[in-house]
Design a protein around this motif. Structure first.
Motif, mmCIF file in Angstrom:
data_model
loop_
_atom_site.group_PDB
_atom_site.id
_atom_site.type_symbol
_atom_site.label_atom_id
_atom_site.label_comp_id
_atom_site.label_asym_id
_atom_site.label_seq_id
_atom_site.Cartn_x
_atom_site.Cartn_y
_atom_site.Cartn_z
ATOM 1 N N ALA A 198 0.827 -1.206 0.000
ATOM 2 C CA ALA A 198 0.000 0.000 0.000
ATOM 3 C C ALA A 198 0.861 1.255 0.000
ATOM 4 N N GLN A 199 1.965 1.221 0.688
ATOM 5 C CA GLN A 199 2.818 2.404 0.798
ATOM 6 C C GLN A 199 3.425 2.818 -0.543
ATOM 7 N N GLN A 200 3.478 1.904 -1.485
ATOM 8 C CA GLN A 200 4.046 2.241 -2.783
ATOM 9 C C GLN A 200 3.206 3.268 -3.542
ATOM 10 N N THR A 201 1.929 3.377 -3.200
ATOM 11 C CA THR A 201 1.034 4.284 -3.919
ATOM 12 C C THR A 201 0.554 5.439 -3.050
ATOM 13 N N LEU A 202 1.042 5.515 -1.806
ATOM 14 C CA LEU A 202 0.591 6.541 -0.879
ATOM 15 C C LEU A 202 1.592 7.680 -0.786
ATOM 16 N N SER A 203 1.105 8.820 -0.357
ATOM 17 C CA SER A 203 2.010 9.920 -0.047
ATOM 18 C C SER A 203 2.825 9.556 1.188
ATOM 19 N N ARG A 204 3.852 10.332 1.463
ATOM 20 C CA ARG A 204 4.676 10.042 2.634
ATOM 21 C C ARG A 204 3.867 10.109 3.915
ATOM 22 N N ALA A 205 3.028 11.126 4.049
ATOM 23 C CA ALA A 205 2.212 11.260 5.253
ATOM 24 C C ALA A 205 1.250 10.083 5.392
ATOM 25 N N GLU A 206 0.648 9.666 4.287
ATOM 26 C CA GLU A 206 -0.280 8.537 4.323
ATOM 27 C C GLU A 206 0.458 7.233 4.635
#
Length: 290
Positions: A194-202
Motif C-alpha cells: 500500500a505504501q508504494q502508492t501513498l504519499s509520505r504522510a499517508e
C-alpha cells in the motif's frame, strides 16, 4: 515477571561482536524495520527517527495458513553461546514464553505457529535486511524471520528513558515478536504494498497502525501469561510505551504527519487493549480510529 521455571528458547543464535558489513541499514533510534520508500515501521521508536529504505517483505503465511517452523541453530555465531548472560537468559525465557503463547493461539485457529529466531549481537551484525548496528536498537527482519537484539539496549531503556523493570524489557521482545506475527499473517506485506502508492504522510500513518498492532500483540502475550505477572509489571510496560511515543521523542516541534510509531497515548492504549483482552482479534488497528 516470573519466568525462572522456563527453559531458554532453542530458536536462538548469538552472532557475537562486530560482523556488520555492507550497506542497507544505518539508523539512529529504535526504527530498523522499514517498508518501501523509506517509511519506518519496524519496532518501537527510540532516539532519533531516521528512515532509510532497505527492504521489501518476503511472502507471509501463518495465523490462517499452515507452514513449517524454521530450522534453528544454537550457538551458530562463530562459537558464541546464546543465553549466557543474565540479560540474554531473560530474553531467551521471554522468547520461550512467546513461543508457547503464540503456538497456542495459532492452534486455536487450527494452524501451526512458525517460530522466529532471536539473534543476539554486539555492536554490529549482518542481517537478512542488511547491516545492523547497536545504535538502531532491537528490530525484526522479515526475510530471515529474525528478532535482532543487542541487550545493551535494556540499559539504555532504563537509564536514558526511565523505563526500567523486567516487564519493560519483556515488552521489547514481545513487540518484535508482534512484528513476526504480522509477517506471518501478511499484514506487514500488505502495508508495504500500500505504501508504494501513498504519499509520505499517508504511508507514515500506515506505519503507525502497524506499530500499534505490534504493541497490542505484545499485550496479548502479557494477558495470556497474567499468572506470571508481579505487582508493578503492567505499569512498567505502560511506562515504556509512554516513553517511546513519537510525540515524546520528537518534542514540541513534532508534526503528526511525521509520526511512524504512534503517540505515547496511542501506544499505551493499544498495549493496554492487548493486556485487557488477551485476544489478537481485538488488535485490528487498521479499522477505524486509533
Amino acid at each position: 515477571m516470573r519466568l525462572d521455571d522456563l527453559d531458554p528458547a532453542s530458536n536462538v543464535e548469538d552472532l557475537g561482536r562486530g560482523g556488520g558489513g555492507g550497506g542497507g541499514l544505518n539508523l539512529l533510534g529504535f526504527l530498523p524495520l522499514l517498508l518501501g520508500r523509506g517509511l519506518g515501521c519496524g519496532t518501537i521508536g527510540i532516539l532519533a527517527i531516521v528512515a532509510v529504505a532497505f527492504l521489501m517483505f518476503s511472502g507471509g503465511g501463518g495465523l490462517l495458513t499452515g507452514g513449517q517452523a524454521p530450522t534453528t541453530q544454537q550457538g551458530s555465531g562463530g562459537g558464541n553461546v546464546p543465553c549466557d548472560t543474565a540479560e540474554e537468559l531473560f530474553a531467551c525465557r521471554v522468547l520461550q514464553s512467546t513461543n508457547q503463547t503464540w503456538a497456542t493461539i495459532f492452534r486455536e485457529q487450527g494452524q501451526r505457529y512458525q517460530l522466529p529466531t532471536l539473534k543476539f549481537y554486539q555492536q554490529g551484525a549482518q542481517s537478512g535486511c542488511g547491516a545492523a548496528q547497536s545504535a538502531m536498537g532491537p528490530f525484526y527482519c522479515p526475510p530471515d524471520r529474525g528478532v535482532y537484539l543487542d541487550t545493551s539496549f535494556f540499559r539504555e531503556l532504563s537509564q536514558r528513558f526511565g523505563a526500567s523493570g523486567d516487564f519493560a524489557q519483556a515488552y521489547v521482545v514481545a513487540h518484535e515478536v508482534g512484528h513476526h506475527i504480522q509477517n506471518l499473517t501478511g499484514q506487514a506485506e500488505a502495508v508495504s504494498r500500500a505504501q508504494q502508492t501513498l504519499s509520505r504522510a499517508e504511508g507514515n500513518a500506515q506505519s503507525v497502525r502497524l506499530e500499534l498492532q505490534a504493541d497490542c500483540y505484545a499485550g496479548v502475550w502479557g494477558a495470556r501469561n497474567r499468572d506470571r505477572l508481579e505487582p508493578g509489571d503492567i505499569e512498567e510496560g505502560l511506562r515504556a510505551a509512554e516513553a517511546i511515543g513519537d510525540d515524546r521523542l520528537q518534542g514540541n516541534s513534532a508534526s503528526p504527519e511525521s509520526f511512524t510509531h504512534g503517540t505515547s497515548a496511542q501506544r499505551m492504549k493499544w498495549l493496554q487493549r492487548g493486556l485487557q483482552t488477551g485476544d489478537p482479534a481485538q488488535c485490528d488497528t487498521f479499522s477505524g480510529a486509533i
